[in-house]
Design an enzyme around this catalytic site. Structure first.
Site, PDB file in Angstrom:
ATOM      1  N   GLY A 208       0.838  -1.202   0.000  1.00  0.00           N
ATOM      2  CA  GLY A 208       0.000   0.000   0.000  1.00  0.00           C
ATOM      3  C   GLY A 208       0.867   1.244   0.000  1.00  0.00           C
ATOM      4  O   GLY A 208       0.983   1.933   1.020  1.00  0.00           O
TER       5      GLY A 208
ATOM      6  N   SER B 229      -1.904  -4.428  -5.613  1.00  0.00           N
ATOM      7  CA  SER B 229      -1.977  -5.771  -6.192  1.00  0.00           C
ATOM      8  C   SER B 229      -2.265  -6.806  -5.111  1.00  0.00           C
ATOM      9  O   SER B 229      -1.690  -6.739  -4.014  1.00  0.00           O
ATOM     10  CB  SER B 229      -0.657  -6.131  -6.883  1.00  0.00           C
ATOM     11  OG  SER B 229      -0.309  -5.156  -7.831  1.00  0.00           O
TER      12      SER B 229
ATOM     13  N   GLU C  76      12.497  -4.569  -4.680  1.00  0.00           N
ATOM     14  CA  GLU C  76      11.438  -4.716  -5.689  1.00  0.00           C
ATOM     15  C   GLU C  76      12.020  -4.582  -7.099  1.00  0.00           C
ATOM     16  O   GLU C  76      11.682  -5.327  -8.002  1.00  0.00           O
ATOM     17  CB  GLU C  76      10.362  -3.652  -5.446  1.00  0.00           C
ATOM     18  CG  GLU C  76       9.135  -3.808  -6.331  1.00  0.00           C
ATOM     19  CD  GLU C  76       8.032  -2.802  -5.978  1.00  0.00           C
ATOM     20  OE1 GLU C  76       8.271  -1.925  -5.136  1.00  0.00           O
ATOM     21  OE2 GLU C  76       6.948  -2.917  -6.560  1.00  0.00           O
TER      22      GLU C  76
HETATM   23  C1  FAD Z   1       0.578  -3.759 -12.727  1.00  0.00           C
HETATM   24  C2  FAD Z   1       0.775  -2.736 -11.636  1.00  0.00           C
HETATM   25  C3  FAD Z   1       0.807  -3.144 -10.334  1.00  0.00           C
HETATM   26  C4  FAD Z   1       0.976  -2.210  -9.313  1.00  0.00           C
HETATM   27  N1  FAD Z   1       0.965  -2.661  -8.031  1.00  0.00           N
HETATM   28  C5  FAD Z   1       1.102  -1.770  -7.026  1.00  0.00           C
HETATM   29  C6  FAD Z   1       1.021  -2.216  -5.672  1.00  0.00           C
HETATM   30  O1  FAD Z   1       0.827  -3.408  -5.389  1.00  0.00           O
HETATM   31  N2  FAD Z   1       1.123  -1.297  -4.697  1.00  0.00           N
HETATM   32  C7  FAD Z   1       1.348   0.027  -4.950  1.00  0.00           C
HETATM   33  O2  FAD Z   1       1.485   0.790  -4.001  1.00  0.00           O
HETATM   34  N3  FAD Z   1       1.402   0.491  -6.229  1.00  0.00           N
HETATM   35  C8  FAD Z   1       1.281  -0.379  -7.267  1.00  0.00           C
HETATM   36  N4  FAD Z   1       1.314   0.076  -8.567  1.00  0.00           N
HETATM   37  C9  FAD Z   1       1.385   1.522  -8.819  1.00  0.00           C
HETATM   38  C10 FAD Z   1       2.673   2.016  -9.429  1.00  0.00           C
HETATM   39  O3  FAD Z   1       3.731   1.964  -8.505  1.00  0.00           O
HETATM   40  C11 FAD Z   1       2.393   3.447  -9.947  1.00  0.00           C
HETATM   41  O4  FAD Z   1       1.415   3.356 -10.965  1.00  0.00           O
HETATM   42  C12 FAD Z   1       3.640   4.120 -10.483  1.00  0.00           C
HETATM   43  O5  FAD Z   1       4.520   4.409  -9.441  1.00  0.00           O
HETATM   44  C13 FAD Z   1       3.317   5.400 -11.271  1.00  0.00           C
HETATM   45  O6  FAD Z   1       2.555   6.277 -10.507  1.00  0.00           O
HETATM   46  P1  FAD Z   1       1.206   6.931 -11.095  1.00  0.00           P
HETATM   47  O7  FAD Z   1       0.362   5.823 -11.649  1.00  0.00           O
HETATM   48  O8  FAD Z   1       0.634   7.819 -10.034  1.00  0.00           O
HETATM   49  O9  FAD Z   1       1.675   7.827 -12.337  1.00  0.00           O
HETATM   50  P2  FAD Z   1       2.245   9.301 -12.280  1.00  0.00           P
HETATM   51  O10 FAD Z   1       3.251   9.388 -11.204  1.00  0.00           O
HETATM   52  O11 FAD Z   1       1.099  10.270 -12.245  1.00  0.00           O
HETATM   53  O12 FAD Z   1       2.994   9.401 -13.663  1.00  0.00           O
HETATM   54  C14 FAD Z   1       2.336   9.755 -14.886  1.00  0.00           C
HETATM   55  C15 FAD Z   1       3.430   9.913 -15.956  1.00  0.00           C
HETATM   56  O13 FAD Z   1       4.298  11.016 -15.619  1.00  0.00           O
HETATM   57  C16 FAD Z   1       5.657  10.587 -15.588  1.00  0.00           C
HETATM   58  N5  FAD Z   1       6.413  11.292 -14.552  1.00  0.00           N
HETATM   59  C17 FAD Z   1       6.001  11.540 -13.288  1.00  0.00           C
HETATM   60  N6  FAD Z   1       6.981  12.170 -12.599  1.00  0.00           N
HETATM   61  C18 FAD Z   1       8.025  12.326 -13.458  1.00  0.00           C
HETATM   62  C19 FAD Z   1       9.321  12.894 -13.355  1.00  0.00           C
HETATM   63  N7  FAD Z   1       9.755  13.430 -12.213  1.00  0.00           N
HETATM   64  N8  FAD Z   1      10.127  12.860 -14.449  1.00  0.00           N
HETATM   65  C20 FAD Z   1       9.714  12.314 -15.608  1.00  0.00           C
HETATM   66  N9  FAD Z   1       8.485  11.754 -15.769  1.00  0.00           N
HETATM   67  C21 FAD Z   1       7.661  11.758 -14.711  1.00  0.00           C
HETATM   68  C22 FAD Z   1       5.578   9.094 -15.272  1.00  0.00           C
HETATM   69  O14 FAD Z   1       6.734   8.399 -15.669  1.00  0.00           O
HETATM   70  C23 FAD Z   1       4.340   8.680 -16.076  1.00  0.00           C
HETATM   71  O15 FAD Z   1       4.666   8.442 -17.416  1.00  0.00           O
HETATM   72  C24 FAD Z   1       1.144  -0.835  -9.613  1.00  0.00           C
HETATM   73  C25 FAD Z   1       1.130  -0.413 -10.946  1.00  0.00           C
HETATM   74  C26 FAD Z   1       0.933  -1.339 -11.949  1.00  0.00           C
HETATM   75  C27 FAD Z   1       0.911  -0.853 -13.369  1.00  0.00           C
END
Ligand code: FAD
Length: 396
Positions: A130, A164, A247
């Site tokens: 989480g 997940s 991880e």
């Molecule tokens: C299959 C899957 C399983 C997952 N499982 C878990 C889980 O079990 N627990 C959990 O806590 N999370 C989980 N996640 C979440 C995952 O860690 C996040 O989706 C990820 O960290 C991206 O965050 P966000 O979705 O908020 O995207 P955002 O952070 O909003 O990013 C949107 C876009 O902006 C880009 N971006 C953002 N900041 C920057 C920067 N500083 N420089 C350049 N580009 C940038 C990103 O690369 C991306 O392309 C999972 C995700 C997936 C896809």
């Protein structure tokens, strides 16, 4: 670094292979319904129990916490041979075995270790992660889920997303904000949250591949004992970085080895699928790109060996895991697109083509998109490589 295996390591391989050949025929395939979470939990944890009973659980965990204490080379041999023989994947045990468990090994108190590590190794405890929130993914340190101290408990309110396996987890590695007035990285705490605590509401989300593998998790006055805190209050960012290093460091290695098999299957399929008067394999461009994917995966395997050897010196994987994660997600995506070129229109549906199932390739293509996001996006890995390996100025 010597990338060849010693005689002793080969003896370990022989013993492992003998056991795998004996037991794997009795294990059977995973549940057909990918969304039957109770069946998936039962299958994955039963395999973990078999590994435990045979002394292969926590292969690279220290002996004093119940692991096997195997060398890095033996760990890699274990991954190679289980993958080569299609042994069950780590599945719902992913977080417990590959990053929450190792974080507890590194950071927790003796009491916390005794309470959780044996149960994880036996397959009795399933964990989820989480960390992410709707407004805090890449910028994780801006997370807002609050934990307020009330005597011996924290009272938690907020929500998490993309969690997940939340629906089958017993515990969650949870990041909460314990000091809203501190700079954002300094007010975070890492907690072990029992998922049966009152006030937790889990709402599954559906992926493009049709799986409800992750969920939104809402926390409403959830009470967690202070004794469940790993590390000091407000020191959770540092503990989370330890979690991330595991991880990104080794958690995707089995998947990468499975991709090597996919390349072989693609080559075999291309040789059988009719195209014009010959087969798909007659396409020199396709042959070159399949060969390139195989070479990329070989290079990644060498990188894994280097990272694992380096990690064994410090006990914690370094930023090399980000280089692996970055390249692996790119190769995996290209592999998905290659599957489409081999199966063509038939590859858009899960069907049999020339007597072969294209299911792994269709699902693999859809899954590939998420690999470049999960555990930190490609852009974030590039920032880590730039700052921590190349020493370039900070993104922000
Ligand atoms: C299959 C899957 C399983 C997952 N499982 C878990 C889980 O079990 N627990 C959990 O806590 N999370 C989980 N996640 C979440 C995952 O860690 C996040 O989706 C990820 O960290 C991206 O965050 P966000 O979705 O908020 O995207 P955002 O952070 O909003 O990013 C949107 C876009 O902006 C880009 N971006 C953002 N900041 C920057 C920067 N500083 N420089 C350049 N580009 C940038 C990103 O690369 C991306 O392309 C999972 C995700 C997936 C896809």
């Amino acid at each position: 670094m010597d990338l060849r295996y010693s005689d002793e390591e080969e003896a370990f391989r022989a013993e492992l292979v003998e056991w795998l050949d004996e037991v794997l025929p009795t294990v059977g395939p995973p549940p057909a319904d990918q969304n039957d979470w109770e069946a998936r939990r039962a299958y994955d944890t039963a395999w973990q129990r078999m590994l435990f009973d045979q002394g292969y659980a926590g292969i690279n965990w220290p002996k004093e916490v119940g692991g096997r204490g195997a060398s890095p080379a033996e760990h890699l041999i274990f991954l190679e041979e289980t993958e080569r023989r299609n042994a069950p994947y780590v599945g719902v045990m992913f977080v417990a075995l590959l990053h929450a468990g190792p974080t507890i090994v590194t950071e927790a108190t003796p009491e916390q270790k005794a309470a959780h590590l044996p149960a994880i190794l036996r397959g009795d405890e399933v964990w989820c992660q989480g960390f992410s929130e709707p407004q805090a993914g890449s910028d994780l340190a801006s997370l807002r889920t609050r934990a307020v101290r009330d005597g011996d408990e924290y009272v938690i309110n907020g929500s998490k997303i993309w969690t997940s396996n939340a629906q089958v987890a017993d515990y969650c590695e949870l990041l909460v904000r314990t000091d809203p007035d501190a700079p954002k990285h300094k007010g975070i705490t890492w907690l072990m949250l029992p998922m049966d605590t009152p006030g937790i509401d889990i709402r599954p989300l559906r992926t493009i591949a049709g799986s409800d593998e992750f969920s939104e998790v809402f926390l409403d006055d959830v009470r967690v004992p202070v004794a469940n805190r790993v590390g000091d209050e407000n020191d959770g960012w540092r503990v989370a970085m330890v979690t991330f290093s595991f991880e990104r460091g080794t958690a995707f290695v089995s998947e990468m080895l499975a991709s090597m098999q996919l390349v072989e299957q693609l080559a075999a399929a291309a040789k059988q699928i009719t195209r014009g008067s010959g087969t798909a394999w007659d396409d020199a461009g396709l042959r070159r790109d399949i060969g390139q994917a195989a070479a990329d995966l070989d290079a990644l395997w060498a990188l894994v060996k280097r990272n694992v050897t380096q990690a064994s010196r410090t006990g914690v994987p370094g930023p090399g895991g980000s280089v692996f994660k970055l390249h692996y997600s790119e190769v995996r995506h290209r592999l998905g697109l290659l599957g489409e070129r081999v199966f063509e229109r038939a590859g858009l549906a899960v069907d049999d083509v020339a007597g072969m199932s294209n299911r792994p390739h269709v699902e693999g293509l859809l899954h590939a998109i998420s690999i470049s996001i999960a555990a930190g996006t490609t852009q974030i890995q590039r920032n880590i490589v730039a700052e921590r390996i190349l020493g370039l100025p900070k993104d922000r």
